[in-house]
Design an enzyme around this catalytic site. Sequence first.
Site, PDB file in Angstrom:
ATOM      1  CD  GLU A 121      -2.994  -0.887   2.436  1.00  0.00           C
ATOM      2  OE1 GLU A 121      -2.670  -0.283   3.479  1.00  0.00           O
ATOM      3  OE2 GLU A 121      -3.934  -1.702   2.159  1.00  0.00           O
ATOM      4  CD  GLU A 265      -3.706  -6.180   3.519  1.00  0.00           C
ATOM      5  OE1 GLU A 265      -4.548  -5.631   4.168  1.00  0.00           O
ATOM      6  OE2 GLU A 265      -2.460  -5.989   3.337  1.00  0.00           O
TER       7      GLU A 265
END
Length: 417
Positions: A121, A265
Amino acid sequence: MARAVALWAGITFILVAAGVVVGADIGVNWGVQSSHPLHPSIVVNLLKDNGMKKVKLFDSDPWSVGYLAGTGIEVMLGIPNDQLGTFAKDDGAANDWVKENVTIHLHDGGVNIKYVAVGNEPFLSSYKGAFTNQVFPALQNIQKALDNAGVGNKIKATIPLNSDVYESGSDKPSEGAFRGDIKELMTQIVHFFKENNCPFVVNIYPFISLYQNPDFPKEFAFFDGGHPITDKDIQYSNVFDANFDTLVHALKKAGVPNMKIIVGEVGWPTDGNVYATKDNAKKFYDGLFKKLASDKGTPLRPGKMEVYVFALFDEDMKSILPGFFERHWGIFTFDGKPKFPMDFSGNQKDKLLVAAKGVRYLEKQWCVFDPTAGKQYLLPAQLDWACGHADCSSMTNGSSCGNLDATVKNSFFITLI
Ligand SMILES: *[C@@H]1O[C@H](CO)[C@@H](O)[C@H](O)[C@H]1NC(C)=O
Ligand SMILES: *[C@@H]1O[C@H](CO)[C@@H](O)[C@H](O)[C@H]1NC(C)=O
C-alpha cells in the site's frame, strides 16, 4: 445450535482434517508484527491442517519461507516499503534480492513462489508521498531481476494497493478513476502490469468504510442485501462489489479493461471498536465465503475471484494509528486459536478451524491492583507507559474490555507491565 454443532465438529475435526476443502482461490495473509510470533513450522502446519493453499507474506525472511518448501502452498513474497528506495536505485540490489530470496527456494521440492509484492500500500495518503517516486522503478527492477533469473514467466511482481488509489466522485462505481495525484503514475504502472502479465492486487475493507463514516449504512458492509445502490442499470447490494467494480472502471479508463484483479486483503477485525466484534466478523466472512463459493463475482466481473483473507493472526505490535482494531484482524488469536466457526468452502457448514499445534507458553504472571497503596496519582502515567509497551487496545472505549471499572481496569493494565 450453531455452537453445539461447532463443539461436536471441533472434537471430530482432527480425524477429517485431511479432507478439509478450502475454496480453491482463498488465501491468507501471514503477518508477523507480533511480540510472540509462532514458530514458522507451527504456522505452516496450521495452514496444511486447514487446507489453506495460498499465503501472502509481508517480507521474505528466507528462514521462515523455507518451511513452506515441499508443501505446494502458493506463496506471495513481500518487499517492505522501506526497501523500495534501494531497489528503485539499484538493479544490482534487485538481482541480489531475487537470488537470495527467490531462486534459492526454487529447487525440486522447494517453495511454490508465484508473486512478489513490491511494497505494501505504498500510495496510502497517510504516507504523504514518501514512496511515490520509488515504487514504479522498484517494480520494474524486481520484474527485470526475475526475468534475468529466468523465472519471470512464472513469478510476477506486483504492488498490493489500498483501494484509496482510486475514487469515485459519487458512490457510483461507474465514476471510478485513479486518484488525481497519482493518476498518471498509476496509468504507467497498470500498463507495465499488462505488458508483463502481472495482476492488479487491491485491498478492500468494508469495515473501514463503516468505521470511517458514521452515516455509512451498516448492512451495506455485509453481504445480506439492504441499502442497495443503483448505478446505471446495475444494483449493488454490498460495498465490496461496488468498491471492486469502481476499480474495474478505473482500469478501463486507464486503458487496461481486462486486467486480472486479485483481492490482496479482505477481512473484519474482532476487537478495538464497537463494530469490531466476533459476531460481525463471522457474519462478514459467512457472506464473503458464500459469495466466493458461488463464483458469482461482481456485476462487472462475473466468475471466480481470487482473494486473500486478512489476516491469519492478531498482531499486537502493529501501529494503532489506523485505529485500535488494527491489532485484531486475525481469524486466529496471536497463539493460533480459532476465534469463531467459519467455512472457507462457502457451504455454510461452520466449524472451528484447526488450532495451532505445539504452541509453548511462558508461565503466567500478573500483578493485582492495590487500592490501598500510596501515591495512587502516579498510576495514570505508569499505565500510559505500560500501554506503550503492551497491547491495551481491548480496553479502549467500545472494545471487549471497554466497560471495566477503574479498579478492574487498573489490575488489567498492571498485568501487562
Ligand atoms: C532477502 O530478504 C530478507 C527479508 O526480507 C532481507 O532482510 C534481505 O536483505 C534480502 N536479501 C537481499 C540480498 O536483498
Ligand atoms: C464511547 O463511545 C460511545 C460511542 O460508541 C460514545 O457515545 C461515548 O461518548 C464514548 N465514551 C467515551 C468515554 O469516550
